[in-house]
Structures are given as C-alpha cells and as structure tokens.
Motif scaffolding. Structure first.
Motif, PDB file in Angstrom:
ATOM      1  N   ALA A 233       0.840  -1.196   0.000  1.00 17.53           N
ATOM      2  CA  ALA A 233       0.000   0.000   0.000  1.00 17.53           C
ATOM      3  C   ALA A 233       0.877   1.249   0.000  1.00 17.53           C
ATOM      4  CB  ALA A 233      -0.906   0.005   1.230  1.00 17.53           C
ATOM      5  N   PRO A 234       0.372   2.343  -0.559  1.00 20.46           N
ATOM      6  CA  PRO A 234       1.150   3.589  -0.569  1.00 20.46           C
ATOM      7  C   PRO A 234       1.491   4.037   0.850  1.00 20.46           C
ATOM      8  CG  PRO A 234      -0.781   3.766  -1.992  1.00 20.46           C
ATOM      9  CD  PRO A 234      -0.936   2.498  -1.215  1.00 20.46           C
ATOM     10  N   LEU A 235       2.678   4.601   0.997  1.00 17.59           N
ATOM     11  CA  LEU A 235       3.104   5.069   2.317  1.00 17.59           C
ATOM     12  C   LEU A 235       2.252   6.255   2.767  1.00 17.59           C
ATOM     13  CD1 LEU A 235       5.151   4.742   4.604  1.00 17.59           C
ATOM     14  CD2 LEU A 235       6.691   6.263   3.358  1.00 17.59           C
ATOM     15  N   PHE A 236       1.848   7.086   1.806  1.00 13.47           N
ATOM     16  CA  PHE A 236       0.997   8.236   2.109  1.00 13.47           C
ATOM     17  C   PHE A 236      -0.391   7.944   1.557  1.00 13.47           C
ATOM     18  CE2 PHE A 236      -0.979  12.332   1.505  1.00 13.47           C
ATOM     19  CZ  PHE A 236      -0.577  13.065   2.612  1.00 13.47           C
ATOM     20  N   ASN A 237      -1.425   8.250   2.330  1.00 13.45           N
ATOM     21  CA  ASN A 237      -2.785   8.001   1.859  1.00 13.45           C
ATOM     22  C   ASN A 237      -3.715   9.138   2.273  1.00 13.45           C
ATOM     23  OD1 ASN A 237      -3.700   7.451   4.608  1.00 13.45           O
ATOM     24  ND2 ASN A 237      -2.644   5.473   4.401  1.00 13.45           N
ATOM     25  N   SER A 238      -4.970   9.054   1.841  1.00 16.97           N
ATOM     26  CA  SER A 238      -5.917  10.137   2.087  1.00 16.97           C
ATOM     27  C   SER A 238      -6.252  10.280   3.564  1.00 16.97           C
ATOM     28  CB  SER A 238      -7.201   9.889   1.286  1.00 16.97           C
ATOM     29  OG  SER A 238      -7.779   8.645   1.638  1.00 16.97           O
ATOM     30  N   LYS A 239      -6.133   9.196   4.344  1.00 15.58           N
ATOM     31  CA  LYS A 239      -6.403   9.310   5.778  1.00 15.58           C
ATOM     32  C   LYS A 239      -5.331  10.159   6.454  1.00 15.58           C
ATOM     33  CE  LYS A 239      -9.056   5.046   6.336  1.00 15.58           C
ATOM     34  NZ  LYS A 239      -9.161   3.729   7.029  1.00 15.58           N
ATOM     35  N   ILE A 240      -4.087   9.975   6.032  1.00 18.26           N
ATOM     36  CA  ILE A 240      -3.016  10.813   6.579  1.00 18.26           C
ATOM     37  C   ILE A 240      -3.246  12.275   6.188  1.00 18.26           C
ATOM     38  CG2 ILE A 240      -0.537  11.315   6.485  1.00 18.26           C
ATOM     39  CD1 ILE A 240      -0.039   8.346   6.095  1.00 18.26           C
ATOM     40  N   PHE A 241      -3.643  12.492   4.937  1.00 13.98           N
ATOM     41  CA  PHE A 241      -3.911  13.856   4.480  1.00 13.98           C
ATOM     42  C   PHE A 241      -5.027  14.492   5.306  1.00 13.98           C
ATOM     43  CE2 PHE A 241      -6.185  16.988   1.969  1.00 13.98           C
ATOM     44  CZ  PHE A 241      -5.161  17.793   1.488  1.00 13.98           C
ATOM     45  N   ALA A 242      -6.112  13.746   5.532  1.00 12.13           N
ATOM     46  CA  ALA A 242      -7.247  14.284   6.284  1.00 12.13           C
ATOM     47  C   ALA A 242      -6.836  14.602   7.725  1.00 12.13           C
ATOM     48  CB  ALA A 242      -8.399  13.293   6.263  1.00 12.13           C
ATOM     49  N   TYR A 243      -6.063  13.708   8.329  1.00  8.27           N
ATOM     50  CA  TYR A 243      -5.607  13.935   9.706  1.00  8.27           C
ATOM     51  C   TYR A 243      -4.704  15.166   9.766  1.00  8.27           C
ATOM     52  CZ  TYR A 243      -3.421  13.200  14.243  1.00  8.27           C
ATOM     53  OH  TYR A 243      -2.971  13.366  15.522  1.00  8.27           O
ATOM     54  N   ASP A 244      -3.737  15.235   8.852  1.00  7.44           N
ATOM     55  CA  ASP A 244      -2.836  16.392   8.815  1.00  7.44           C
ATOM     56  C   ASP A 244      -3.602  17.693   8.628  1.00  7.44           C
ATOM     57  OD1 ASP A 244      -0.559  14.929   9.200  1.00  7.44           O
ATOM     58  OD2 ASP A 244       0.204  15.121   7.157  1.00  7.44           O
ATOM     59  N   THR A 245      -4.605  17.657   7.768  1.00  6.10           N
ATOM     60  CA  THR A 245      -5.366  18.867   7.478  1.00  6.10           C
ATOM     61  C   THR A 245      -6.108  19.360   8.710  1.00  6.10           C
ATOM     62  OG1 THR A 245      -5.654  18.215   5.155  1.00  6.10           O
ATOM     63  CG2 THR A 245      -7.182  19.858   6.038  1.00  6.10           C
ATOM     64  N   ARG A 246      -6.793  18.468   9.393  1.00  7.00           N
ATOM     65  CA  ARG A 246      -7.521  18.877  10.606  1.00  7.00           C
ATOM     66  C   ARG A 246      -6.556  19.403  11.670  1.00  7.00           C
ATOM     67  NH1 ARG A 246      -9.910  13.901   9.694  1.00  7.00           N
ATOM     68  NH2 ARG A 246      -8.999  13.056  11.620  1.00  7.00           N
ATOM     69  N   GLU A 247      -5.393  18.757  11.784  1.00  5.94           N
ATOM     70  CA  GLU A 247      -4.415  19.185  12.782  1.00  5.94           C
ATOM     71  C   GLU A 247      -3.822  20.547  12.425  1.00  5.94           C
ATOM     72  OE1 GLU A 247      -1.521  16.607  15.389  1.00  5.94           O
ATOM     73  OE2 GLU A 247      -0.671  16.889  13.390  1.00  5.94           O
ATOM     74  N   MET A 248      -3.456  20.747  11.164  1.00  2.30           N
ATOM     75  CA  MET A 248      -2.836  22.007  10.774  1.00  2.30           C
ATOM     76  C   MET A 248      -3.833  23.163  10.786  1.00  2.30           C
ATOM     77  SD  MET A 248       0.237  21.187  10.642  1.00  2.30           S
ATOM     78  CE  MET A 248       0.905  22.779  10.172  1.00  2.30           C
ATOM     79  N   LEU A 249      -5.090  22.874  10.499  1.00  2.94           N
ATOM     80  CA  LEU A 249      -6.112  23.916  10.623  1.00  2.94           C
ATOM     81  C   LEU A 249      -6.233  24.360  12.082  1.00  2.94           C
ATOM     82  CD1 LEU A 249      -8.916  22.618   8.228  1.00  2.94           C
ATOM     83  CD2 LEU A 249      -7.643  24.753   7.990  1.00  2.94           C
ATOM     84  N   GLY A 250      -6.155  23.401  12.999  1.00  2.85           N
ATOM     85  CA  GLY A 250      -6.196  23.751  14.414  1.00  2.85           C
ATOM     86  C   GLY A 250      -5.017  24.613  14.820  1.00  2.85           C
ATOM     87  N   ILE A 251      -3.834  24.282  14.304  1.00  2.00           N
ATOM     88  CA  ILE A 251      -2.633  25.066  14.613  1.00  2.00           C
ATOM     89  C   ILE A 251      -2.714  26.458  13.985  1.00  2.00           C
ATOM     90  CG2 ILE A 251      -0.146  25.201  14.146  1.00  2.00           C
ATOM     91  CD1 ILE A 251      -0.100  22.127  14.500  1.00  2.00           C
ATOM     92  N   TYR A 252      -3.182  26.516  12.748  1.00  2.00           N
ATOM     93  CA  TYR A 252      -3.359  27.803  12.061  1.00  2.00           C
ATOM     94  C   TYR A 252      -4.298  28.713  12.854  1.00  2.00           C
ATOM     95  CZ  TYR A 252      -4.804  31.077   8.373  1.00  2.00           C
ATOM     96  OH  TYR A 252      -5.105  32.208   7.646  1.00  2.00           O
ATOM     97  N   ASP A 253      -5.402  28.141  13.334  1.00  2.00           N
ATOM     98  CA  ASP A 253      -6.368  28.930  14.104  1.00  2.00           C
ATOM     99  C   ASP A 253      -5.796  29.344  15.456  1.00  2.00           C
ATOM    100  OD1 ASP A 253      -8.169  28.635  12.050  1.00  2.00           O
ATOM    101  OD2 ASP A 253      -9.259  26.977  12.990  1.00  2.00           O
ATOM    102  N   ALA A 254      -5.048  28.426  16.100  1.00  2.00           N
ATOM    103  CA  ALA A 254      -4.491  28.716  17.421  1.00  2.00           C
ATOM    104  C   ALA A 254      -3.473  29.850  17.367  1.00  2.00           C
ATOM    105  CB  ALA A 254      -3.854  27.460  18.006  1.00  2.00           C
ATOM    106  N   ILE A 255      -2.729  29.943  16.263  1.00  2.00           N
ATOM    107  CA  ILE A 255      -1.753  31.029  16.111  1.00  2.00           C
ATOM    108  C   ILE A 255      -2.447  32.321  15.691  1.00  2.00           C
ATOM    109  CG2 ILE A 255       0.257  31.814  14.792  1.00  2.00           C
ATOM    110  CD1 ILE A 255       1.099  28.881  14.535  1.00  2.00           C
ATOM    111  N   SER A 256      -3.437  32.194  14.810  1.00  2.00           N
ATOM    112  CA  SER A 256      -4.103  33.380  14.261  1.00  2.00           C
ATOM    113  C   SER A 256      -4.862  34.167  15.322  1.00  2.00           C
ATOM    114  CB  SER A 256      -5.067  32.975  13.142  1.00  2.00           C
ATOM    115  OG  SER A 256      -4.396  32.365  12.072  1.00  2.00           O
ATOM    116  N   ALA A 257      -5.532  33.449  16.233  1.00  2.00           N
ATOM    117  CA  ALA A 257      -6.436  34.116  17.171  1.00  2.00           C
ATOM    118  C   ALA A 257      -5.734  35.166  18.049  1.00  2.00           C
ATOM    119  CB  ALA A 257      -7.153  33.078  18.033  1.00  2.00           C
TER     120      ALA A 257
END
Length: 267
Positions: A233-257
């Motif tokens: 199976a591919p080392l990178f998959n859509s589940k990793i992308f989805a997890y990274d996205t939710r996490e980075m959005l949280g970090i983006y918001d935490a810094i922005s506020a």
C-alpha cells in the motif's frame, strides 16, 4: 464768423473722439470662505501595534515541550504544543507540531506529520502541510504537493473531493513546478499558499469524511490512494492527508487568534 464757429466745432469733436472711453467699473466680489469639506485632514493616528505586543501574543499560542535544539547555523528546532496545559511528554500533546525556527529569516515553520515523509520520498503522490509565520505578520498556510514515479507526470492540476463534492481545485503553472531526476525515478514538487477560500474548503474534511485526491498532468493523472494493499500500500494516503489537514487547521487557528489585529507588517 459762422465759418470759424463750424471749424471750432469740428476740432472739438475730433479731440473728443481720440480719447479712450472710461472703463466701466466692475463689482468687486470678496473671495468665498474655504469649505470645511476641503480642509486638510489631520494626519492618521500612529499604529499602536508593536513588535513586542505581537511577539507576546504569538508566544502565548503554544508551549515548547522539551529543550530546543540549536542547529549551529542560525536554525533552531523544537516541538510546540497547543494544548491549554503543558504536557509532561511530547507524545501526550493532543495538538502539536515540529517547528523549524530560522533566525536569519525571522521565520517559524510549523510542520504537519506528513512533512516527515519528505525524507523518504515514497512512490506516487504525497503532501506536506506547513503553517509559516514571519515575525510581526499573520500566519500563512502552505500545501506542498509532490509526485515521485518512474515517469514524468508534468502535473498541472490538483483536485480534492470530500464526501462526493469537489471542494478545492488548484492549477499549477509550469514555472511553479520543480523537477528532479534521481536514480530510477523522477520527482515533481510544488508548494503554494492556500487562499482564505481554500482554507475554508478544507474545513469540510471531518473525522469520518471520505477524501479523494487527484493530481492531473500532461501524461495522465494519479490518485493518492492508488497502488497495492497491505505491505504494498502507498506510504501516504488520504487518511493521513485528512488527519494532517484537521491538525494544521487547528494550529493555524491557534496562532491566528491571539495575534489577530496585532500585526505590525502585512503578510
């Protein structure tokens, strides 16, 4: 006697005609008072934002877990945790990221977990996400797109589908794609800054969302989950992308506020 009188009358008439007529007097109009609407406005108030206030707000957005590592070249690496309480260990942090601090560029780069795959460069498409913060500025969200394979894709377009709806489309200009030829493989890379609209689109990715990602190029297209299963199976998959996205959005918001409205310079 009459002749002399007539001659004298003619002389007087010619003399009167040779004089310029008196100028007609004109009324003198006083200048109008200047309109208050045309008055010079006062200078704008100086911005109350200061580098010190920005830095204090930025530092308040996360905790440094462990001891920062000085790389000896102006760069420092550390782990940032955005939880309300400081965790005892890095693996206890619910929302965190590895950070590169470039002292020369006055820049912090908060990296997604998928960014670590860069050192492996797996076959197929993969993504890394970053929140970049320059001193005294608002954060910027990057999405790095990569393709590694045995042939050129010449990637030109990215599309992300969430639960059956295309939520994000992005076109790569040829000049924005970097290429590399390795031993038995080729690689294509392009980093781009997500617009506010694209960031909003990525917020549609939930914990249970079905995410399909396609990169299209001159020589066809590839999907993130293409490939075998199990150990193939591919080392990178859509589940990793989805997890990274939710996490980075949280970090983006935490810094922005905390720094919103305190920016000293434009992004």
């Amino acid at each position: 006697m009459v002749r002399k009188s007539v001659l004298a009358l003619v002389v007087l008439t010619l003399a009167a005609c040779s004089q310029s007529p008196a100028p007609t007097p004109t009324a003198q109009v006083a200048p109008a008072a200047a309109s208050t609407s045309l008055a010079i406005p006062p200078p704008p108030l100086a911005s109350k934002n200061t580098p010190e206030a920005w830095r204090a707000a930025f530092d308040s957005s996360f905790h440094i877990v462990g001891k920062p590592e000085d790389q000896g070249d102006g760069n420092t690496q550390f782990y940032a945790c955005f939880d309300a309480a400081v965790p005892e260990k890095m693996n206890k942090c619910q929302l965190g990221a590895a950070v590169d601090r470039d002292g020369f560029r006055k820049l912090w780069i908060f990296k997604s977990r998928g960014a670590g795959i860069d050192s492996i460069a797996p076959d197929g498409p993969y993504f890394a996400q970053y929140v970049s913060v320059r001193e005294n500025r608002a954060p910027v969200y990057f999405l790095a797109t990569h393709f590694v394979g045995g042939h050129w894709l010449f990637m030109s377009d990215l599309a992300i589908m969430v639960d059956g709806d295309i939520v994000l489309e992005h076109h790569f200009d040829h000049a924005d794609v970097n290429t590399h030829v390795g031993t038995g493989y080729v690689q294509e890379d392009s980093d781009f800054v997500l617009t506010p609209q694209q960031i909003t689109a990525l917020r549609k990715i939930g914990p249970d969302s079905q995410v399909i990602i396609r990169i299209t190029g001159k020589n066809g297209y590839v999907s993130v989950d293409q490939g075998g299963k199990g150990k193939h199976a591919p080392l990178f998959n859509s589940k990793i992308f989805a997890y990274d996205t939710r996490e980075m959005l949280g970090i983006y918001d935490a810094i922005s506020a905390p720094i919103k409205g305190k920016e000293v310079l434009a992004p």
